[in-house]
Design a protein around this motif. Structure first.
Motif, PDB file in Angstrom:
ATOM      1  N   LEU A 101      81.712 -55.572  27.046  1.00  0.00           N
ATOM      2  CA  LEU A 101      83.200 -56.185  27.032  1.00  0.00           C
ATOM      3  C   LEU A 101      83.264 -57.891  26.819  1.00  0.00           C
ATOM      4  O   LEU A 101      83.913 -58.124  26.028  1.00  0.00           O
ATOM      5  N   LYS A 102      82.338 -58.382  27.540  1.00  0.00           N
ATOM      6  CA  LYS A 102      82.133 -59.743  27.121  1.00  0.00           C
ATOM      7  C   LYS A 102      81.954 -60.227  25.572  1.00  0.00           C
ATOM      8  O   LYS A 102      82.393 -61.015  25.191  1.00  0.00           O
TER       9      LYS A 102
ATOM     10  N   TYR B  94      91.398 -58.083  35.043  1.00  0.00           N
ATOM     11  CA  TYR B  94      90.845 -56.828  34.409  1.00  0.00           C
ATOM     12  C   TYR B  94      91.418 -55.299  35.073  1.00  0.00           C
ATOM     13  O   TYR B  94      91.872 -54.648  34.284  1.00  0.00           O
TER      14      TYR B  94
ATOM     15  N   LYS C  45      88.938 -62.824  37.627  1.00  0.00           N
ATOM     16  CA  LYS C  45      89.069 -62.288  36.353  1.00  0.00           C
ATOM     17  C   LYS C  45      88.914 -60.688  36.554  1.00  0.00           C
ATOM     18  O   LYS C  45      89.461 -59.757  35.754  1.00  0.00           O
TER      19      LYS C  45
ATOM     20  N   THR D 244      92.104 -53.414  31.862  1.00  0.00           N
ATOM     21  CA  THR D 244      91.035 -53.488  30.854  1.00  0.00           C
ATOM     22  C   THR D 244      89.765 -52.771  31.658  1.00  0.00           C
ATOM     23  O   THR D 244      88.705 -52.420  30.735  1.00  0.00           O
ATOM     24  N   ILE D 245      89.759 -52.768  32.732  1.00  0.00           N
ATOM     25  CA  ILE D 245      88.585 -52.167  33.689  1.00  0.00           C
ATOM     26  C   ILE D 245      89.426 -50.837  34.378  1.00  0.00           C
ATOM     27  O   ILE D 245      90.339 -51.364  35.289  1.00  0.00           O
TER      28      ILE D 245
ATOM     29  N   LYS E  27      87.590 -51.968  26.667  1.00  0.00           N
ATOM     30  CA  LYS E  27      87.850 -51.720  27.777  1.00  0.00           C
ATOM     31  C   LYS E  27      86.566 -50.926  28.506  1.00  0.00           C
ATOM     32  O   LYS E  27      85.950 -50.662  27.944  1.00  0.00           O
TER      33      LYS E  27
END
Length: 391
Positions: free
Chosen positions: A171-172, A226, A222, A231-232, A178
């Motif tokens: 992801l980073k 997410y 963060k 995103t997560i 996601k």
């Protein structure tokens, strides 16, 4: 600073340059000092606090930096980025400085990661996350080479933790958009109906190990962000039905507790740009006794399919308390003995069938297969009862 060197050897020029204190002066032009430096120079103070081994002094429209070459280079990059931000938005706040400091730390981590391929990720507190055993490193390498990977092994071998770290790294690095992590909700001796709370509160304890791993790897704000913008996504396996999981790193944990139809459903959710991991422990199946594990069946069916990776971990990969390794080995030894005993029992010759016989004797039936054992013999000594005709 004191450092030692072996006799007859000399430090390199680059090493000496990195230790030498140097000074750099940055002149601020077309900038409101109050808006850029902040009240009472708070923005510069905040920047200086992030680099305690250096000095940042503001005098008039000049900022003087003193420190080691590498540190001054990082401070200069941050100040340049802050100046660009100021010229674009007209103001610098303490939050702006924090954001650029965090961004600089991530860039520094990326440079270290590029130079150290064995490092998977830096944790939320700056700790290094990397493979600790040969099989863990093999798992990392296998995930890089394959889009679908099965990771098998006993408890404590780091399957879940390494998998989550690989997902966060992807992801980073913007390799995926996601992260989706799922577990089957199987009641290991408890019943969901008797647990307090709504469905989320009932299910969250089953997913707690996932949350713990992510909290180790992401700053709290963060991680919260997410989760809020999806995103997560952390959800029970049943929530995966009907979806196509694309541009995502997808992890199914505790897969030994899936049924064959559940695991087939999960595997067929895989989109064109997805990376999928399936983790499981064959020694901890919590399904009903007569229910076949979907993981065990999938291993038999998919073993020879090209493009699927398989990594088997052992008790030697246990990274928890030293007793955990010994516990796993003891249970493995017990299971092997049980399998041997069951095999010996199955191979033992069956007992020969013996038809029903009653012993001979007074009042007993003769051993005549054609005669019912309860039939009365003619000569069993019993006489007919007299019949009373006087009625």
């Amino acid at each position: 600073m004191v450092w030692a060197q072996p006799a007859g050897s000399f430090p390199s020029h680059s090493f000496l340059n990195s230790l030498r204190l140097v000074e750099k002066v940055i002149t601020l032009e077309n900038v409101s000092l109050v808006e850029f430096l902040g009240p009472d120079n708070q923005n510069i103070r905040q920047l200086a606090a992030a680099f305690p081994g250096s000095k940042i002094i503001s005098r008039g429209n000049e900022i003087k930096i003193q420190g080691q070459t590498q540190v001054i280079s990082r401070i200069n990059d941050i100040l340049s980025a802050l100046l660009e931000h100021y010229h674009q938005y007209g103001q610098i706040t303490d939050k702006t400085v924090s954001q650029y400091l965090t961004s600089a730390d991530e860039d520094q981590q990326d440079r270290i990661l590029a130079a150290s391929p064995d490092v998977i990720l830096f944790g939320a507190k700056g700790g290094v996350i990397k493979a600790k055993t040969a099989n863990q490193q093999r798992l990392v390498d296998t995930v890089l080479k394959n889009d679908l990977v099965f990771a098998l092994g006993p408890a404590g071998t780091g399957k879940t933790y390494i998998s989550v770290a690989l997902a966060v790294r992807a992801l980073k690095n913007k390799e995926v958009k996601k992260i989706i992590i799922s577990r089957p909700v199987v009641e290991a001796g408890e019943s969901l109906g008797f647990l307090p709370g709504d469905m989320k509160e009932k299910v969250d304890p089953y997913l707690r190990p996932i949350y713990d791993a992510l909290e180790d790897m992401l700053p709290p704000e963060k991680f919260k962000f997410y989760l809020e913008n999806k995103t997560i996504e952390i959800a029970p396996l049943a929530y995966m039905r009907g979806r196509t999981l694309n541009n995502a790193f997808v992890l199914l944990d505790e897969a030994q507790n899936t049924t064959p139809s559940q695991l087939k459903m999960f595997l067929t959710r895989m989109g064109p740009s997805a990376k999928v991991m399936v983790n499981g422990d064959r020694s901890q199946i919590d399904l009903p006794t007569k229910q076949k594990s979907g993981l065990i069946q999938a291993l038999d069916i998919l073993r020879d399919v090209n493009g699927i990776g398989f990594v088997e971990m052992t008790s030697e990969d246990v990274v928890r308390h030293r007793l955990v390794k010994q516990i796993v080995q003891a249970y493995d030894k017990f299971d092997v003995q049980m399998q041997k005993d069951q095999a010996n029992q199955a191979n033992r010759a069956p007992r020969e069938y013996q038809p029903y016989r009653r012993p001979n004797g007074p009042g007993m039936a003769a051993s005549d297969p054609g005669r019912h054992p309860d039939a009365r013999r003619e000569d069993d000594g019993m006489q007919e009862l007299p019949v009373n005709h006087e009625q």
